[in-house]
Scaffold this motif. Structure first.
Motif, PDB file in Angstrom:
ATOM      1  N   MET A   1       0.842  -1.204   0.000  1.00 15.03           N
ATOM      2  CA  MET A   1       0.000   0.000   0.000  1.00 15.03           C
ATOM      3  C   MET A   1       0.875   1.252   0.000  1.00 15.03           C
ATOM      4  O   MET A   1       1.831   1.364   0.779  1.00 15.03           O
ATOM      5  CB  MET A   1      -0.916   0.008   1.231  1.00 15.03           C
ATOM      6  CG  MET A   1      -1.877   1.187   1.279  1.00 15.03           C
ATOM      7  SD  MET A   1      -3.005   1.077   2.695  1.00 15.03           S
ATOM      8  CE  MET A   1      -3.951   2.571   2.463  1.00 15.03           C
ATOM      9  N   VAL A   2       0.578   2.180  -0.907  1.00 10.72           N
ATOM     10  CA  VAL A   2       1.365   3.402  -1.029  1.00 10.72           C
ATOM     11  C   VAL A   2       1.093   4.322   0.156  1.00 10.72           C
ATOM     12  O   VAL A   2      -0.058   4.556   0.531  1.00 10.72           O
ATOM     13  CB  VAL A   2       1.022   4.145  -2.346  1.00 10.72           C
ATOM     14  CG1 VAL A   2       1.843   5.428  -2.433  1.00 10.72           C
ATOM     15  CG2 VAL A   2       1.310   3.247  -3.541  1.00 10.72           C
ATOM     16  N   LYS A   3       2.176   4.807   0.766  1.00 12.30           N
ATOM     17  CA  LYS A   3       2.036   5.704   1.904  1.00 12.30           C
ATOM     18  C   LYS A   3       1.495   7.051   1.448  1.00 12.30           C
ATOM     19  O   LYS A   3       2.000   7.651   0.499  1.00 12.30           O
ATOM     20  CB  LYS A   3       3.400   5.902   2.575  1.00 12.30           C
ATOM     21  CG  LYS A   3       3.349   6.790   3.804  1.00 12.30           C
ATOM     22  CD  LYS A   3       4.738   6.960   4.402  1.00 12.30           C
ATOM     23  CE  LYS A   3       4.693   7.890   5.608  1.00 12.30           C
ATOM     24  NZ  LYS A   3       6.052   8.090   6.188  1.00 12.30           N
ATOM     25  N   LYS A   4       0.475   7.542   2.120  1.00 17.29           N
ATOM     26  CA  LYS A   4      -0.137   8.810   1.749  1.00 17.29           C
ATOM     27  C   LYS A   4       0.629   9.986   2.356  1.00 17.29           C
ATOM     28  O   LYS A   4       1.251   9.862   3.421  1.00 17.29           O
ATOM     29  CB  LYS A   4      -1.593   8.862   2.202  1.00 17.29           C
ATOM     30  CG  LYS A   4      -2.518   7.899   1.467  1.00 17.29           C
ATOM     31  CD  LYS A   4      -3.975   8.141   1.859  1.00 17.29           C
ATOM     32  CE  LYS A   4      -4.905   7.237   1.067  1.00 17.29           C
ATOM     33  NZ  LYS A   4      -6.335   7.514   1.388  1.00 17.29           N
ATOM     34  N   THR A   5       0.562  11.115   1.678  1.00 18.71           N
ATOM     35  CA  THR A   5       1.165  12.344   2.171  1.00 18.71           C
ATOM     36  C   THR A   5       0.281  12.941   3.256  1.00 18.71           C
ATOM     37  O   THR A   5      -0.914  13.164   3.037  1.00 18.71           O
ATOM     38  CB  THR A   5       1.337  13.364   1.025  1.00 18.71           C
ATOM     39  OG1 THR A   5       2.192  12.805   0.016  1.00 18.71           O
ATOM     40  CG2 THR A   5       1.934  14.660   1.535  1.00 18.71           C
ATOM     41  N   LYS A   6       0.850  13.193   4.429  1.00 21.69           N
ATOM     42  CA  LYS A   6       0.078  13.702   5.561  1.00 21.69           C
ATOM     43  C   LYS A   6      -0.070  15.224   5.486  1.00 21.69           C
ATOM     44  O   LYS A   6       0.914  15.945   5.287  1.00 21.69           O
ATOM     45  CB  LYS A   6       0.758  13.308   6.874  1.00 21.69           C
ATOM     46  CG  LYS A   6       0.784  11.813   7.121  1.00 21.69           C
ATOM     47  CD  LYS A   6       1.293  11.489   8.527  1.00 21.69           C
ATOM     48  CE  LYS A   6       2.746  11.904   8.709  1.00 21.69           C
ATOM     49  NZ  LYS A   6       3.262  11.513  10.053  1.00 21.69           N
TER      50      LYS A   6
ATOM     51  N   GLU B   1      -3.757  10.122  -2.827  1.00 26.16           N
ATOM     52  CA  GLU B   1      -2.370  10.460  -2.520  1.00 26.16           C
ATOM     53  C   GLU B   1      -2.197  11.165  -1.177  1.00 26.16           C
ATOM     54  O   GLU B   1      -1.106  11.151  -0.599  1.00 26.16           O
ATOM     55  CB  GLU B   1      -1.794  11.360  -3.622  1.00 26.16           C
ATOM     56  CG  GLU B   1      -1.815  10.748  -5.003  1.00 26.16           C
ATOM     57  CD  GLU B   1      -1.335  11.740  -6.058  1.00 26.16           C
ATOM     58  OE1 GLU B   1      -0.482  12.579  -5.708  1.00 26.16           O
ATOM     59  OE2 GLU B   1      -1.819  11.678  -7.195  1.00 26.16           O
TER      60      GLU B   1
ATOM     61  N   GLU C   1      -3.815  12.513   2.831  1.00 24.12           N
ATOM     62  CA  GLU C   1      -4.726  12.270   3.939  1.00 24.12           C
ATOM     63  C   GLU C   1      -4.576  13.381   4.966  1.00 24.12           C
ATOM     64  O   GLU C   1      -3.491  13.946   5.139  1.00 24.12           O
ATOM     65  CB  GLU C   1      -4.445  10.925   4.598  1.00 24.12           C
ATOM     66  CG  GLU C   1      -3.093  10.832   5.286  1.00 24.12           C
ATOM     67  CD  GLU C   1      -2.902   9.494   5.988  1.00 24.12           C
ATOM     68  OE1 GLU C   1      -3.846   8.686   5.975  1.00 24.12           O
ATOM     69  OE2 GLU C   1      -1.804   9.275   6.550  1.00 24.12           O
TER      70      GLU C   1
ATOM     71  N   ALA D   1      -3.998  14.567   8.457  1.00 20.12           N
ATOM     72  CA  ALA D   1      -3.395  13.993   9.654  1.00 20.12           C
ATOM     73  C   ALA D   1      -3.805  14.735  10.915  1.00 20.12           C
ATOM     74  O   ALA D   1      -3.619  14.245  12.029  1.00 20.12           O
ATOM     75  CB  ALA D   1      -1.874  13.994   9.526  1.00 20.12           C
TER      76      ALA D   1
ATOM     77  N   CYS E   1       1.895  15.053  14.854  1.00 14.03           N
ATOM     78  CA  CYS E   1       1.708  14.225  13.648  1.00 14.03           C
ATOM     79  C   CYS E   1       2.799  14.413  12.594  1.00 14.03           C
ATOM     80  O   CYS E   1       2.863  13.654  11.644  1.00 14.03           O
ATOM     81  CB  CYS E   1       0.335  14.495  13.032  1.00 14.03           C
ATOM     82  SG  CYS E   1       0.133  16.124  12.272  1.00 14.03           S
TER      83      CYS E   1
ATOM     84  N   ASP F   1       3.623  16.170   6.335  1.00  9.54           N
ATOM     85  CA  ASP F   1       4.461  16.476   5.167  1.00  9.54           C
ATOM     86  C   ASP F   1       4.154  17.881   4.658  1.00  9.54           C
ATOM     87  O   ASP F   1       5.049  18.584   4.183  1.00  9.54           O
ATOM     88  CB  ASP F   1       4.198  15.450   4.064  1.00  9.54           C
ATOM     89  CG  ASP F   1       4.491  14.033   4.508  1.00  9.54           C
ATOM     90  OD1 ASP F   1       5.663  13.746   4.785  1.00  9.54           O
ATOM     91  OD2 ASP F   1       3.540  13.232   4.605  1.00  9.54           O
TER      92      ASP F   1
END
Length: 228
Positions: A1-6, A29, A31, A33, A49, A52
């Motif tokens: 699963m691709v890590k989403k940009t926080k 892409e 989420e 946080a 948190c 990004d």
């Protein structure tokens, strides 16, 4: 699963935050946080948190979003800052980038432009809202010349919020109008004005206008031509 940009949202309008969360929720892409309604809580959420990207409004109830941007960049240098504001004037945009923001999006463009802005910023690219006029962009490119005048020591002694209020007052806005623009009470504006006049050793509102013209914040010839 691709890590989403926080993404962290710092804005004092609940409905606007909900709208932003809905837009981000449609993207695979990114989420959300965390979120906050003021600068102090925003800084706390960011420390928790470590987002990004932080979406920051300029007009926050306890502190300017530009000041918050400076603080965030000092404690979380890897976090990219996107200013999302109702303001589209050159002064705000220049200050935002100078404070460490990597993008500037006008709120009225957020619906269509937010994901595009986030896409640019996640790659480390600068983003500037398309709604910002070519004239403003041209002035930003010449900001180095303008900064010679705004580098006045007394002006730099003002807080970012005081600088913001000074600009609006010398443009001719009343304390009520300034309060409405910045979502603060007229009494708070008056208190800031008192502090500004004390720091600048100004004895009257006209002294503030003269000072602003001297350091290049306003065009004195244009101001003279306006109705009192």
């Amino acid at each position: 699963m691709v890590k989403k940009t926080k993404v962290l949202i710092v804005d004092d309008h609940p409905l606007f935050r909900e709208g932003i969360k809905a837009i981000i929720g449609r993207s695979p892409e990114f989420e959300v946080a965390g979120e906050a309604s003021d600068a102090q809580t925003g800084l706390q959420r960011a420390s928790e948190c470590r987002p990004d990207i932080a979406l920051v409004d300029i007009s926050l109830p306890d502190q300017s979003g530009i000041d918050l941007t400076r603080t965030l960049k000092s404690v979380l240098p890897e976090t990219h800052i996107l200013i999302v504001s109702m303001h589209s004037k050159m002064g705000y945009i220049i200050e935002a980038f100078q404070a460490g923001a990597i993008g500037y999006l006008v709120k009225e463009s957020a619906g269509d432009g937010l994901l595009k802005a986030l896409g640019c910023i996640v790659k480390g690219e600068f983003f500037l809202d398309n709604s910002v006029s070519r004239a403003v962009v041209s002035k930003i490119l010449k900001a180095a010349d303008k900064e010679v005048y705004v580098a006045d020591t007394d002006y730099r002694s003002l807080t970012t919020r005081e600088q913001e209020i000074l600009r609006l007052l010398v443009e001719g806005l009343s304390t009520k109008d300034v309060g409405n623009r910045l979502y603060i009470s007229p009494k708070t504006v008056e208190n800031h004005r008192t502090n500004i006049m004390h720091k600048l050793q100004a004895k009257s509102p006209l002294d503030l206008v003269r000072y602003a013209a001297r350091i290049g914040l306003i065009d004195i010839d244009h101001w003279k031509g306006e109705d009192p």
